[in-house]
Design a protein around this motif. Sequence first.
Motif, PDB file in Angstrom:
ATOM      1  N   ASN A   1      40.711  12.428  43.284  1.00 60.53           N
ATOM      2  CA  ASN A   1      41.679  11.586  42.588  1.00 60.53           C
ATOM      3  C   ASN A   1      43.001  12.317  42.329  1.00 60.53           C
ATOM      4  O   ASN A   1      44.080  11.796  42.568  1.00 60.53           O
ATOM      5  CB  ASN A   1      41.089  11.153  41.253  1.00 60.53           C
ATOM      6  N   GLU A   2      42.839  13.519  41.838  1.00 61.56           N
ATOM      7  CA  GLU A   2      44.020  14.325  41.534  1.00 61.56           C
ATOM      8  C   GLU A   2      44.790  14.698  42.796  1.00 61.56           C
ATOM      9  O   GLU A   2      46.020  14.730  42.794  1.00 61.56           O
ATOM     10  CB  GLU A   2      43.616  15.582  40.766  1.00 61.56           C
TER      11      GLU A   2
ATOM     12  N   CYS B   1      39.789  20.063  48.200  1.00 56.46           N
ATOM     13  CA  CYS B   1      39.671  19.886  46.746  1.00 56.46           C
ATOM     14  C   CYS B   1      38.902  21.036  46.111  1.00 56.46           C
ATOM     15  O   CYS B   1      39.297  21.556  45.074  1.00 56.46           O
ATOM     16  CB  CYS B   1      38.949  18.571  46.439  1.00 56.46           C
TER      17      CYS B   1
ATOM     18  N   ILE C   1      40.305  20.975  42.196  1.00 57.14           N
ATOM     19  CA  ILE C   1      40.734  19.687  41.627  1.00 57.14           C
ATOM     20  C   ILE C   1      39.846  18.586  42.193  1.00 57.14           C
ATOM     21  O   ILE C   1      39.122  18.836  43.156  1.00 57.14           O
ATOM     22  CB  ILE C   1      42.219  19.343  41.977  1.00 57.14           C
ATOM     23  N   ASN C   2      39.862  17.389  41.621  1.00 53.31           N
ATOM     24  CA  ASN C   2      39.084  16.296  42.219  1.00 53.31           C
ATOM     25  C   ASN C   2      39.942  15.478  43.183  1.00 53.31           C
ATOM     26  O   ASN C   2      41.165  15.627  43.217  1.00 53.31           O
ATOM     27  CB  ASN C   2      38.425  15.414  41.151  1.00 53.31           C
TER      28      ASN C   2
ATOM     29  N   LYS D   1      49.775  10.644  39.215  1.00 44.40           N
ATOM     30  CA  LYS D   1      48.996  10.300  38.032  1.00 44.40           C
ATOM     31  C   LYS D   1      49.053  11.418  36.981  1.00 44.40           C
ATOM     32  O   LYS D   1      49.203  11.158  35.791  1.00 44.40           O
ATOM     33  CB  LYS D   1      47.547  10.029  38.433  1.00 44.40           C
ATOM     34  N   ILE D   2      48.941  12.629  37.488  1.00 40.25           N
ATOM     35  CA  ILE D   2      48.990  13.782  36.590  1.00 40.25           C
ATOM     36  C   ILE D   2      50.346  13.844  35.882  1.00 40.25           C
ATOM     37  O   ILE D   2      50.432  14.031  34.675  1.00 40.25           O
ATOM     38  CB  ILE D   2      48.722  15.095  37.372  1.00 40.25           C
TER      39      ILE D   2
ATOM     40  N   GLU E   1      50.557  11.069  33.297  1.00 41.48           N
ATOM     41  CA  GLU E   1      49.799  11.347  32.075  1.00 41.48           C
ATOM     42  C   GLU E   1      50.557  12.264  31.118  1.00 41.48           C
ATOM     43  O   GLU E   1      50.638  12.013  29.932  1.00 41.48           O
ATOM     44  CB  GLU E   1      48.437  11.949  32.409  1.00 41.48           C
ATOM     45  N   SER E   2      51.120  13.329  31.704  1.00 41.38           N
ATOM     46  CA  SER E   2      51.851  14.255  30.845  1.00 41.38           C
ATOM     47  C   SER E   2      53.118  13.576  30.310  1.00 41.38           C
ATOM     48  O   SER E   2      53.570  13.848  29.204  1.00 41.38           O
ATOM     49  CB  SER E   2      52.197  15.536  31.600  1.00 41.38           C
TER      50      SER E   2
ATOM     51  N   SER F   1      46.518  11.463  43.971  1.00 38.17           N
ATOM     52  CA  SER F   1      47.590  10.952  43.118  1.00 38.17           C
ATOM     53  C   SER F   1      48.224  12.037  42.252  1.00 38.17           C
ATOM     54  O   SER F   1      47.983  12.131  41.071  1.00 38.17           O
ATOM     55  CB  SER F   1      47.065   9.819  42.230  1.00 38.17           C
ATOM     56  N   ALA F   2      49.018  12.796  42.891  1.00 36.74           N
ATOM     57  CA  ALA F   2      49.765  13.823  42.159  1.00 36.74           C
ATOM     58  C   ALA F   2      50.618  13.142  41.086  1.00 36.74           C
ATOM     59  O   ALA F   2      50.892  13.682  40.034  1.00 36.74           O
ATOM     60  CB  ALA F   2      50.646  14.610  43.105  1.00 36.74           C
TER      61      ALA F   2
END
Length: 160
Positions: free
Chosen positions: A13-14, A5, A10-11, A20-21, A24-25, A17-18
Amino acid sequence: MLELCKLLDINVNELLSAKKIIKESYNEQAEENLLEMRREIESQNKKILTLNRIITFLGVVIYVLILLAVIFIEIPMVIRNIIIALALVMLLLFGVFNLNIIRKTGYYECQECKHQYIPTFNQMFFGMSGITKGGIWQIKCPNCNKKCWHKKVLTKINEK
Ligand SMILES: [Zn+2]
């Protein structure tokens, strides 16, 4: 994992969970689309209402011209009466047609409970129209059952 990370800036979480990103977008895009839709519906409805106002104005002008014509042009009484009766029927049908366009363009919002809906023709017909604040009618709300002022809203899509 932490090292990775840090390396990728990146964190966790990111990293985990690719998706999630991407999601969001995706939501952002959906929101943008919704706003775009809202603007389109609003401007379309505004155009309809403006056109309706122009048509109403022209209709009344034509009606007055017909009345003036039959008053000042010498014609038999029977024909004069028939023309006046026909003009009255035309004006009535014209009014019904126009009111229906106003009714179906956008929605009406109850000022008591904020319920948004399209009223029936009778509700519109027997409601009072506020001249000072355009597009305001007094209707009995089907949601809260109160007879109160209803404001015209051009779209149900709310602004954030
Ligand atoms: Zn209500």
